[in-house]
Design a protein around this motif. Sequence first.
Motif: not given
Length: 374
Positions: A151-152, A178, A181, A200-201
């Motif tokens: 994840n981020e 990811l 996310p 998350w884009d």
Amino acid sequence: MKENFIPVSVKDVKRETAESVSISFEVTNGLGELNYQPGQYVFMRMMIDEVEYLRPYSLSSAPYEDDFTVTVKRLRGGVVSNFINDRILKGDKIEILPPKGDFYPDFKPETTRQHFFFGAGSGITPLMSIMKSLLHREPDSKVYLLYGNRNEDGIMFKSELDHLQLKYPDRFFVEYLLSAPKRYRQPGLLGFIKRGDIRWDGKIGQIDNASLTEFFTTYPIQDRSKIKSFVCGPSGMMEASINYLTKIGFNSDDILSESFHRDHNDILPGGNIKNCKTTITYKGESYQLDIDDNRPILDSLLKKDVIIPFACRSGVCASCVCKVVKGKVNTRQTKGLKKEFHDLGYILSCQSIPTTDHLEIDYDSEFHNIKRFL
């Protein structure tokens, strides 16, 4: 074969993520013995609660930079990685060995090349050192990175990667991937019921055939005679990447890889021979010692300060390959060694335990180069 440790002081501690930290060391009077190639690692010797530990950690700094830096990710159950993340402070004293490893590029400043990088998790650490160095030393070459995380919060060096994109907008390209996310819940009962929204884009998934195909569609190979690839991360991700690169036409000499994905206990189970009289050939010299416990050969050598190159200690990277000249061993895992070499008597010393009272092994064999085994 026994090498002298170099005392250094911690110059700075920088939190990269909640689970990783970069440590810069105070280096006086130039690097000297600490000169290094981008992508190499250093052994760190530390006393933790009156127990001595020896661990290799990759350098994330580049040789042209002022800092001499390693980056360490916290690992579940990892004594040293957790100590470094929780307790290391500016001014602390640590002992290190000169940098080692052959995971580094051949620089060709006059050539225009494409360099493709594939990393996941903390595998980005040596890749950072190599990417910065290539961008600095090959002014006409381009660097492409596919970087996977859960994840981020796990994206290491995010601000530094952003800076490199701004500095080299036409030469450095990054895609983040990811697998899970973060989800953000709304307050109240509705937020409790719903799974939450993904903010998350970027791309979602893992480094596999599908994501690699999409990556090379976005960044196609321009000249197959001028491509290099660097792979570092968990074994499954590395295997998928290397298999894919081979399938699309990368020569084995154009794929460099480094494996490290977990901390290790000092003692691994198995073995029943004690006081094995062992002769070791390394760097043109022979040494005799008794292996007097049930550890794999590499662990026994490290215990006696016999510093043989290694990276993963899990049978993947093949850094600790050697040949059995006399005696026998029980090899528990040969994942990182091709069968044809195993049949010729080559072993991974991190996964091999003596089964005879006398043993002779050679680390200087003509097949010792790690690239021949991957």
